[in-house]
Write a protein that holds these residues in place. Structure first.
Motif, PDB file in Angstrom:
ATOM      1  N   GLU A  63       0.845  -1.196   0.000  1.00 43.09           N
ATOM      2  CA  GLU A  63       0.000   0.000   0.000  1.00 43.09           C
ATOM      3  C   GLU A  63       0.884   1.251   0.000  1.00 43.09           C
ATOM      4  O   GLU A  63       1.357   1.684   1.050  1.00 43.09           O
ATOM      5  CB  GLU A  63      -0.907  -0.015   1.222  1.00 43.09           C
ATOM      6  CG  GLU A  63      -1.782  -1.261   1.321  1.00 43.09           C
ATOM      7  CD  GLU A  63      -2.456  -1.390   2.669  1.00 43.09           C
ATOM      8  OE1 GLU A  63      -3.699  -1.242   2.716  1.00 43.09           O
ATOM      9  OE2 GLU A  63      -1.753  -1.628   3.655  1.00 43.09           O
ATOM     10  N   HIS A  66      -0.145   3.854   2.273  1.00 39.78           N
ATOM     11  CA  HIS A  66       0.080   3.553   3.698  1.00 39.78           C
ATOM     12  C   HIS A  66       1.413   2.820   3.831  1.00 39.78           C
ATOM     13  O   HIS A  66       1.468   1.655   4.235  1.00 39.78           O
ATOM     14  CB  HIS A  66      -1.056   2.705   4.255  1.00 39.78           C
ATOM     15  CG  HIS A  66      -2.412   3.332   4.125  1.00 39.78           C
ATOM     16  ND1 HIS A  66      -2.854   4.337   4.960  1.00 39.78           N
ATOM     17  CD2 HIS A  66      -3.407   3.112   3.227  1.00 39.78           C
ATOM     18  CE1 HIS A  66      -4.084   4.707   4.602  1.00 39.78           C
ATOM     19  NE2 HIS A  66      -4.436   3.980   3.557  1.00 39.78           N
ATOM     20  N   LEU A  68       4.028   2.953   5.833  1.00 34.71           N
ATOM     21  CA  LEU A  68       4.531   2.470   7.115  1.00 34.71           C
ATOM     22  C   LEU A  68       3.851   1.165   7.528  1.00 34.71           C
ATOM     23  O   LEU A  68       4.492   0.282   8.121  1.00 34.71           O
ATOM     24  CB  LEU A  68       4.338   3.540   8.193  1.00 34.71           C
ATOM     25  CG  LEU A  68       5.156   4.831   7.982  1.00 34.71           C
ATOM     26  CD1 LEU A  68       4.917   5.801   9.124  1.00 34.71           C
ATOM     27  CD2 LEU A  68       6.636   4.502   7.863  1.00 34.71           C
ATOM     28  N   ARG A  69       2.569   1.053   7.206  1.00 27.12           N
ATOM     29  CA  ARG A  69       1.864  -0.194   7.526  1.00 27.12           C
ATOM     30  C   ARG A  69       2.445  -1.350   6.723  1.00 27.12           C
ATOM     31  O   ARG A  69       2.649  -2.447   7.251  1.00 27.12           O
ATOM     32  CB  ARG A  69       0.371  -0.041   7.231  1.00 27.12           C
ATOM     33  CG  ARG A  69      -0.453  -1.307   7.522  1.00 27.12           C
ATOM     34  CD  ARG A  69      -1.925  -0.979   7.603  1.00 27.12           C
ATOM     35  NE  ARG A  69      -2.442  -0.446   6.349  1.00 27.12           N
ATOM     36  CZ  ARG A  69      -3.646   0.153   6.251  1.00 27.12           C
ATOM     37  NH1 ARG A  69      -4.400   0.302   7.327  1.00 27.12           N
ATOM     38  NH2 ARG A  69      -4.067   0.595   5.083  1.00 27.12           N
ATOM     39  N   TYR A  70       2.737  -1.093   5.442  1.00 25.22           N
ATOM     40  CA  TYR A  70       3.344  -2.126   4.605  1.00 25.22           C
ATOM     41  C   TYR A  70       4.722  -2.508   5.135  1.00 25.22           C
ATOM     42  O   TYR A  70       5.047  -3.704   5.231  1.00 25.22           O
ATOM     43  CB  TYR A  70       3.464  -1.615   3.166  1.00 25.22           C
ATOM     44  CG  TYR A  70       4.285  -2.510   2.262  1.00 25.22           C
ATOM     45  CD1 TYR A  70       3.843  -3.787   1.929  1.00 25.22           C
ATOM     46  CD2 TYR A  70       5.506  -2.068   1.744  1.00 25.22           C
ATOM     47  CE1 TYR A  70       4.603  -4.611   1.092  1.00 25.22           C
ATOM     48  CE2 TYR A  70       6.264  -2.879   0.911  1.00 25.22           C
ATOM     49  CZ  TYR A  70       5.810  -4.151   0.596  1.00 25.22           C
ATOM     50  OH  TYR A  70       6.566  -4.965  -0.219  1.00 25.22           O
ATOM     51  N   ARG A  72       5.897  -2.255   8.167  1.00 23.93           N
ATOM     52  CA  ARG A  72       5.757  -2.994   9.430  1.00 23.93           C
ATOM     53  C   ARG A  72       5.326  -4.434   9.182  1.00 23.93           C
ATOM     54  O   ARG A  72       5.888  -5.375   9.760  1.00 23.93           O
ATOM     55  CB  ARG A  72       4.733  -2.280  10.321  1.00 23.93           C
ATOM     56  CG  ARG A  72       4.562  -2.939  11.696  1.00 23.93           C
ATOM     57  CD  ARG A  72       3.627  -2.146  12.575  1.00 23.93           C
ATOM     58  NE  ARG A  72       2.278  -2.066  12.016  1.00 23.93           N
ATOM     59  CZ  ARG A  72       1.736  -0.942  11.542  1.00 23.93           C
ATOM     60  NH1 ARG A  72       2.423   0.177  11.525  1.00 23.93           N
ATOM     61  NH2 ARG A  72       0.506  -0.950  11.058  1.00 23.93           N
ATOM     62  N   ASN A  73       4.343  -4.628   8.306  1.00 25.94           N
ATOM     63  CA  ASN A  73       3.859  -5.983   8.033  1.00 25.94           C
ATOM     64  C   ASN A  73       4.934  -6.836   7.366  1.00 25.94           C
ATOM     65  O   ASN A  73       5.093  -8.023   7.674  1.00 25.94           O
ATOM     66  CB  ASN A  73       2.622  -5.925   7.139  1.00 25.94           C
ATOM     67  CG  ASN A  73       1.412  -5.345   7.854  1.00 25.94           C
ATOM     68  OD1 ASN A  73       1.359  -5.317   9.088  1.00 25.94           O
ATOM     69  ND2 ASN A  73       0.435  -4.876   7.086  1.00 25.94           N
TER      70      ASN A  73
END
Length: 361
Positions: A63, A66, A68-70, A72-73
């Motif tokens: 994403e 997004h 930072l979410r990617y 982190r995951n």
């Protein structure tokens, strides 16, 4: 070693995905423990291939809105791996490098597959950070390596193929031609419908060429969201009855055998895997000079500029179609040259494993 392959384009029938799967299917069994990250839910055919080689599949949506979410995951997935091998074509690979750094992955490999990208501003902005976090660099060609890595050292890993699979097959030629009900010469192109492949130019050149060779057919092998637009364009050019849109196919080799030459006027490329496959099939091609000269492994490619008059493209294509060659002999000779040039997938897979082991890519 535990290696995590990350594909930054959708896992579907496209060039980068094809290269990745060629490699993982050619690694000797038991040498590495593989994980594979897809940014989309792969079709069953890819899941089966991963299962056969014992690779663990992770689906992590990439994403960009997004990031930072990617990151982190992906970092959660990458923990415990010895190396991360990320495939893409721009400095947006910084996201994967950040995730690998956060996860403590010691070997962070970026693999360049093209000589340009569609996100120039973002590419330039994040390029310095990308270079800092990336500690190992691979490329499909010199041109693609210079594009992504600049003056930094990188190792070229050739886009190898299984030459036997793409050798000319007379039975396949007969079957495909009967299926599409074509007896005349076929100009072919293998590639999804996106900007880089320049399908607009393909259609325009073919429309002009039809005036010289009326019984010619254009076969476009590939899919993508833009395909309906080109079907409409074919109608506008009055060539709708002479253009075959196959859509996405599971195996392009039989379609290559049905062709008489290939046309690839790309805006940009890295090292096109399809051109290597087509040459192994004994096909000659007319391609744009934006494509690396390293792709001409057999001497069967003719390079023209996209700025050249269309008449020059038409004349070159017509000359090839009017002088057919023995495809069996052409394919056999081409395969020998391809192997001698280092484009046999089994040889290149061993070379890649050496990069992992020695950490000197």
């Amino acid at each position: 070693m535990k290696i995590l392959m990350v594909n930054t384009v959708p896992t579907e029938r496209n060039g980068i995905t094809g290269v990745i799967f060629n490699f993982i299917e050619s690694f000797p069994k038991g040498v590495v423990e593989l994980g594979y990250v897809a940014i989309n839910e792969p079709d069953e055919v890819f899941r089966i291939k991963l299962g056969i080689v014992g690779a663990r599949l992770y689906v992590v949506p990439r994403e960009i809105m997004h990031p930072l979410r990617y990151v982190r995951n992906l970092a959660n997935v990458a923990r415990g791996y010895d190396a991360i091998h990320v495939h893409g074509n721009s400095a947006t690979l910084v996201l994967e490098m950040m995730a690998a750094k956060m996860a403590g992955v010691p070997l962070r490999i970026a693999h360049s597959h093209s000589s340009n990208c569609s996100m120039h501003l973002i590419h330039r902005t994040v390029w310095p950070l990308f270079q800092t976090l990336c500690n190992s660099r691979l490329s499909c060609s010199d041109k693609a390596g210079r594009w992504l890595f600049g003056k930094r050292d990188f190792t070229v890993i050739n886009n190898g193929i299984d030459t036997a699979r793409f050798s000319f097959n007379a039975g396949n030629r007969k079957d495909i031609r009967e299926m599409i009900e074509v007896t005349g010469p076929i100009v072919g192109h293998v590639g999804n419908f996106d900007y880089a492949k320049n399908h607009t130019f393909i259609m325009q050149v073919f429309a002009e060429m039809k005036k010289t060779i009326p019984d010619a057919t254009l076969m476009l092998v590939g899919g993508g969201e833009d395909m309906p637009r080109f079907q409409t364009m074919a109608c506008g050019l009055g060539i709708e009855d002479s253009v075959i849109f196959t859509g996405s196919v599971s195996d392009s080799a039989p379609y290559m055998s049905a062709m008489d030459m290939v046309l690839m006027p790309s805006h940009y490329e890295g090292m096109p895997l399809t051109l290597v496959e087509e040459q192994a099939n004994g096909l000659r091609g007319v391609v744009s000079d934006t494509i690396t000269r390293n792709a001409n492994l057999t001497g069967n490619l003719t390079y023209l500029s996209l700025a050249d008059p269309m008449e020059k493209w038409v004349k070159t294509i017509t000359a090839i179609l009017n002088n057919p060659q023995d495809r069996v002999m052409a394919s056999q000779a081409a395969i020998i040259k391809i192997k001698d040039s280092g484009y046999d997938i089994h040889q290149e897979a061993i070379k890649l494993l050496g990069c992992y082991r020695n950490r000197n890519c």
